[in-house]
Every structure is written in structure tokens, then in C-alpha cells.
Motif scaffolding. Sequence first.
Motif, PDB file in Angstrom:
ATOM      1  N   LEU A   1       0.884  -1.285   0.093  1.00 40.63           N
ATOM      2  CA  LEU A   1      -0.218  -0.058   0.003  1.00 40.63           C
ATOM      3  C   LEU A   1       0.799   1.375  -0.023  1.00 40.63           C
ATOM      4  O   LEU A   1       1.886   1.275   0.529  1.00 40.63           O
ATOM      5  CB  LEU A   1      -1.063  -0.020   1.203  1.00 40.63           C
ATOM      6  N   TRP A   2       0.561   2.201  -0.693  1.00 38.73           N
ATOM      7  CA  TRP A   2       1.093   3.698  -0.854  1.00 38.73           C
ATOM      8  C   TRP A   2       2.589   3.575  -0.958  1.00 38.73           C
ATOM      9  O   TRP A   2       3.367   3.904  -0.035  1.00 38.73           O
ATOM     10  CB  TRP A   2       0.835   4.497   0.635  1.00 38.73           C
ATOM     11  N   PRO A   3       3.071   2.711  -2.005  1.00 41.56           N
ATOM     12  CA  PRO A   3       4.285   2.641  -2.350  1.00 41.56           C
ATOM     13  C   PRO A   3       5.322   3.798  -2.729  1.00 41.56           C
ATOM     14  O   PRO A   3       6.746   3.752  -2.503  1.00 41.56           O
ATOM     15  CB  PRO A   3       4.066   1.625  -3.567  1.00 41.56           C
ATOM     16  N   VAL A   4       4.719   4.853  -3.380  1.00 39.40           N
ATOM     17  CA  VAL A   4       5.345   6.017  -3.647  1.00 39.40           C
ATOM     18  C   VAL A   4       5.016   7.065  -2.710  1.00 39.40           C
ATOM     19  O   VAL A   4       3.601   7.328  -2.451  1.00 39.40           O
ATOM     20  CB  VAL A   4       4.906   6.417  -4.886  1.00 39.40           C
ATOM     21  N   SER A   5       5.821   7.831  -2.112  1.00 39.67           N
ATOM     22  CA  SER A   5       5.696   8.823  -1.115  1.00 39.67           C
ATOM     23  C   SER A   5       5.005  10.150  -1.811  1.00 39.67           C
ATOM     24  O   SER A   5       5.283  10.262  -2.959  1.00 39.67           O
ATOM     25  CB  SER A   5       6.772   9.318  -0.539  1.00 39.67           C
ATOM     26  N   THR A   6       4.461  10.950  -0.782  1.00 36.30           N
ATOM     27  CA  THR A   6       3.829  12.098  -1.356  1.00 36.30           C
ATOM     28  C   THR A   6       4.899  13.109  -2.072  1.00 36.30           C
ATOM     29  O   THR A   6       4.516  13.770  -3.189  1.00 36.30           O
ATOM     30  CB  THR A   6       3.153  12.812  -0.308  1.00 36.30           C
ATOM     31  N   PRO A   7       6.267  13.287  -1.653  1.00 37.41           N
ATOM     32  CA  PRO A   7       7.178  14.116  -2.348  1.00 37.41           C
ATOM     33  C   PRO A   7       7.799  13.644  -3.521  1.00 37.41           C
ATOM     34  O   PRO A   7       7.586  14.054  -4.679  1.00 37.41           O
ATOM     35  CB  PRO A   7       8.267  14.087  -1.353  1.00 37.41           C
ATOM     36  N   ALA A   8       7.534  12.277  -3.741  1.00 38.15           N
ATOM     37  CA  ALA A   8       7.994  11.606  -4.831  1.00 38.15           C
ATOM     38  C   ALA A   8       6.825  11.822  -5.897  1.00 38.15           C
ATOM     39  O   ALA A   8       7.136  11.914  -7.210  1.00 38.15           O
ATOM     40  CB  ALA A   8       8.110   9.976  -4.634  1.00 38.15           C
ATOM     41  N   LEU A   9       5.688  11.579  -5.508  1.00 39.61           N
ATOM     42  CA  LEU A   9       4.618  11.813  -6.565  1.00 39.61           C
ATOM     43  C   LEU A   9       4.510  13.325  -6.892  1.00 39.61           C
ATOM     44  O   LEU A   9       4.259  13.600  -7.982  1.00 39.61           O
ATOM     45  CB  LEU A   9       3.320  11.725  -5.885  1.00 39.61           C
ATOM     46  N   ALA A  10       4.982  14.083  -6.000  1.00 43.31           N
ATOM     47  CA  ALA A  10       4.976  15.426  -6.495  1.00 43.31           C
ATOM     48  C   ALA A  10       6.061  15.860  -7.597  1.00 43.31           C
ATOM     49  O   ALA A  10       5.789  16.376  -8.497  1.00 43.31           O
ATOM     50  CB  ALA A  10       5.136  16.636  -5.265  1.00 43.31           C
ATOM     51  N   ALA A  11       7.208  15.165  -7.540  1.00 40.07           N
ATOM     52  CA  ALA A  11       8.072  15.299  -8.379  1.00 40.07           C
ATOM     53  C   ALA A  11       7.885  14.716  -9.525  1.00 40.07           C
ATOM     54  O   ALA A  11       8.332  15.207 -10.518  1.00 40.07           O
ATOM     55  CB  ALA A  11       9.419  14.479  -7.648  1.00 40.07           C
ATOM     56  N   ALA A  12       7.007  13.507  -9.414  1.00 42.05           N
ATOM     57  CA  ALA A  12       6.723  12.694 -10.763  1.00 42.05           C
ATOM     58  C   ALA A  12       5.868  13.586 -11.938  1.00 42.05           C
ATOM     59  O   ALA A  12       6.039  13.861 -12.864  1.00 42.05           O
ATOM     60  CB  ALA A  12       6.177  11.565 -10.354  1.00 42.05           C
ATOM     61  N   ALA A  13       5.084  14.329 -10.960  1.00 41.44           N
ATOM     62  CA  ALA A  13       4.041  15.202 -11.827  1.00 41.44           C
ATOM     63  C   ALA A  13       4.813  16.398 -12.480  1.00 41.44           C
ATOM     64  O   ALA A  13       4.480  16.896 -13.558  1.00 41.44           O
ATOM     65  CB  ALA A  13       3.012  15.697 -10.976  1.00 41.44           C
ATOM     66  N   ALA A  14       5.686  17.079 -11.704  1.00 41.40           N
ATOM     67  CA  ALA A  14       6.446  18.131 -11.974  1.00 41.40           C
ATOM     68  C   ALA A  14       7.371  17.906 -13.390  1.00 41.40           C
ATOM     69  O   ALA A  14       7.481  18.479 -14.101  1.00 41.40           O
ATOM     70  CB  ALA A  14       7.316  18.621 -10.815  1.00 41.40           C
ATOM     71  N   CYS A  15       7.965  16.505 -13.051  1.00 42.32           N
ATOM     72  CA  CYS A  15       9.097  15.984 -14.102  1.00 42.32           C
ATOM     73  C   CYS A  15       8.507  15.657 -15.589  1.00 42.32           C
ATOM     74  O   CYS A  15       9.459  15.642 -16.503  1.00 42.32           O
ATOM     75  CB  CYS A  15       9.902  15.125 -13.549  1.00 42.32           C
ATOM     76  N   VAL A  16       7.218  15.529 -15.597  1.00 39.86           N
ATOM     77  CA  VAL A  16       6.738  15.401 -16.896  1.00 39.86           C
ATOM     78  C   VAL A  16       5.907  16.492 -17.469  1.00 39.86           C
ATOM     79  O   VAL A  16       5.272  16.413 -18.399  1.00 39.86           O
ATOM     80  CB  VAL A  16       6.002  14.231 -16.817  1.00 39.86           C
ATOM     81  N   GLU A  17       5.994  17.757 -16.869  1.00 38.74           N
ATOM     82  CA  GLU A  17       5.362  19.018 -17.578  1.00 38.74           C
ATOM     83  C   GLU A  17       6.233  19.425 -18.696  1.00 38.74           C
ATOM     84  O   GLU A  17       7.482  19.097 -18.735  1.00 38.74           O
ATOM     85  CB  GLU A  17       5.291  20.102 -16.262  1.00 38.74           C
ATOM     86  N   PRO A  18       5.492  19.986 -19.410  1.00 35.41           N
ATOM     87  CA  PRO A  18       6.041  20.652 -20.794  1.00 35.41           C
ATOM     88  C   PRO A  18       7.612  21.566 -20.559  1.00 35.41           C
ATOM     89  O   PRO A  18       8.573  21.041 -20.953  1.00 35.41           O
ATOM     90  CB  PRO A  18       5.195  21.664 -21.189  1.00 35.41           C
ATOM     91  N   ARG A  19       7.368  22.393 -19.199  1.00 35.96           N
ATOM     92  CA  ARG A  19       8.626  22.851 -19.056  1.00 35.96           C
ATOM     93  C   ARG A  19       9.953  22.213 -18.623  1.00 35.96           C
ATOM     94  O   ARG A  19      10.922  22.083 -18.887  1.00 35.96           O
ATOM     95  CB  ARG A  19       8.316  23.915 -17.745  1.00 35.96           C
ATOM     96  N   ALA A  20       9.529  21.188 -17.744  1.00 38.03           N
ATOM     97  CA  ALA A  20      10.535  20.067 -17.499  1.00 38.03           C
ATOM     98  C   ALA A  20      10.948  19.256 -18.878  1.00 38.03           C
ATOM     99  O   ALA A  20      12.243  18.903 -18.699  1.00 38.03           O
ATOM    100  CB  ALA A  20       9.860  19.079 -16.326  1.00 38.03           C
ATOM    101  N   LEU A  21      10.051  18.825 -19.532  1.00 37.16           N
ATOM    102  CA  LEU A  21      10.657  18.107 -20.616  1.00 37.16           C
ATOM    103  C   LEU A  21      11.420  18.915 -21.712  1.00 37.16           C
ATOM    104  O   LEU A  21      12.285  18.423 -22.300  1.00 37.16           O
ATOM    105  CB  LEU A  21       9.288  17.733 -21.514  1.00 37.16           C
ATOM    106  N   ALA A  22      11.209  20.521 -21.740  1.00 37.89           N
ATOM    107  CA  ALA A  22      12.052  21.052 -22.609  1.00 37.89           C
ATOM    108  C   ALA A  22      13.459  21.224 -21.770  1.00 37.89           C
ATOM    109  O   ALA A  22      14.423  21.197 -22.420  1.00 37.89           O
ATOM    110  CB  ALA A  22      11.553  22.421 -22.592  1.00 37.89           C
TER     111      ALA A  22
END
Length: 372
Positions: free
Chosen positions: A252-273
Amino acid sequence: MTTVTITTATTTGRTPMRTEDHGLSHDLRHHGDAEVRDDGSALVDLAVNVRADTPPPWLRARIADSLTGLAAYPDGRAARAAVAARHGLPVERVLLTAGAAEAFVLLARALKVRQPVVVHPQFTEPEAALRDAGHTVDRVLLSATDGFRLDPAAVPEDADLVVIGNPTNPTSVLHPADAIARLARPGRTLVVDEAFMDAVPGEREALAGRTDVPGLVVLRSLTKTWGLAGLRIGYVLAAPETIAELERAQPLWPVSTPALAAAAACVEPRALAEAGHAAHRIAADRAHLVAGLREFAPEGLTVAEPAEGPFVLVRLPNAAGVRRRLRDLGFAVRRGDTFPGLDDGWLRLAVRDRATVNSFLQALDRALVASA
């Protein structure tokens, strides 16, 4: 101790020869961080394949902002949807994991396989996880004589799980996507470790996002490009039924809240650029490193080329002695003899900025003289 079968690659189209390896001489649990961690002194790190000067300030701020929500249990829905959108996939084809390493453990424990094959030299955790789960593992060993290139015909037809890296750690080979896709078969799971694909300009030869390759499972890591190895975040892309099997094997809950925030941030257009710009910079810095290494050819040093990842594999006389001398001079590099298919004549070097590379090349010159 689990017996590992060595599969020797051939180019004849016949079934590859298999021989037994009872020694298991390679330390599958040795990783680059040990090269830095085992010394109390400050070493310039060319052993770990994590981009220098990361995470960037904006990403650190996003992670810090997430800390206000630590009282609640992690909710991965938004991050999962963001990753799915980044690859043009439905969320049912995405599973977030505590780094790509967790995904290898899930695959080994959750999938019902009889004849797993790992294509080496490559990252050793897939085989280690399979062995820990009680599987007997076949190896396909690629050869330095042809640049560690993949011959799909070398993989046994009865393999129902095949694991390959692209670009491959530690060889830095970028296999053609079509060649890897030729490994797909009905009833076979094809696992492609693309942990370093975002360091390749344009992510050419990527299979992430493809739904036309049967049995395809793609693993991605966000720890390399963004410097998040301590946070542990990665993801799996696969058919919904495979994702469901892997998810059932997760705690249960294998990925922490900070890691989830990082995942969402790292796939945004700005991050991909930003990642795209970094990939081009890494390619230029790698070319500078390779050019400098070629100058040592008279001393017997050879570079595995063409290198396409954020690291370079080299072979040289007395590599173990050179590595020790480099440590004395303040530089950590990755030994190669823990990778199946390589011996103690190989070293892996992470790509760094030009100033660091120039300092390293000077140290390498001194180390080669001292080890002659």
C-alpha cells in the motif's frame, strides 16, 4: 545458490549455445554509489550516473511544497495521470514505482515466467531480482568485438521474459527500436529499461508510448536526469492487465507524497524542455570526454563506441590499478567487472561538464603513468 545459465550469442541464426556458470563471479548488487560511499574523502564522482547539479531549484521547491501534505496518505492519481498524458497513454497503462529498481522486483515476483533471459552487459538489478524470486536466469552476452550490438536471433525462442536496457548501462549502446521490437513474441514479456532514454536527444529509439508491440513493458526512471536517487521515483508502461498484476504485488502507498509531486513536475512541458536541453548538453560533453580518451590509445585505452548514454565504457590495461590510482588523485569511477560479460579490464565513466572532464583526463594521464 541459483544456477545461472550463460547463453552465448551467435550470428548464425542457430539456437544459441548454453553453458553453465556455477561460479557466479559477478557481484550483481554492486552499484556506482559504492565507489563514492566507501571512502571518507571527498571524491569527484564519475561513478554514479546521476546528472550533476540536480535537482534544479524549481524542482526542489515543488518537492518542498508537498511537505505540507505529509499528514495525508499519498494519492497518486494526479501524478499517474500526468505521466500517462506525457506518453499519450490511458492511466491504466501506467504504474508509479519507488524507482525503476522496485519495478524489477515486481516483475520478478508478480509475473508467472518459466524461461527468463537477461541481455548483458546491462544493469544487474533485473537478474538479481529474478534470482531472488527463485528463477533460473539465462543470459545473452553481447560482445565487445561488434560494439555490444543486439542480434535478436541470439535470444532463445523459448524465452518468455526478456530484459534489455536502452540505452544500455554500462555499454552506452543505443539499440534500434526496431531491433528490440523484433524480440516480441506471443506469450513473451519484453522488458525494456529506458532509465537513461531522456538523456538521448529527441529520445530516438524510444519504445515508451508504443502499444503495437505485444508484451512490451517499458521502465522509466526520474532519478537520473533530475537527481532524485534519494527520493526513489520511476514508472512502468505496459498493457493494463500487466499493470494490474504488478499493482497487486505492490505494498500500500508505495510512492511517497514528495515523490509523487516530483513525478508530476518532471513530466510537465517545462521540465521536458529542460530535459531536452540537458540531453544535448550531455551529448556535447560526452563528445569532449570521448575525444580526450582517444588520446590515450597509445597506452592501450579503447572506448566502446558509439556511446549514446550519459556515461562511457572504456577498456584499458591494469584497469583495477588505474581505478585505485584515480581514487588517490580524487576521482571515483565505476569498476566494470561486476557486470556479466565484462571483466576487470573495464571502467565506466559518467559524463560531466568540460572543466571536470579536463581535470579527470589530467588525473587519468597521471594514473596511467603510475600504473604502467
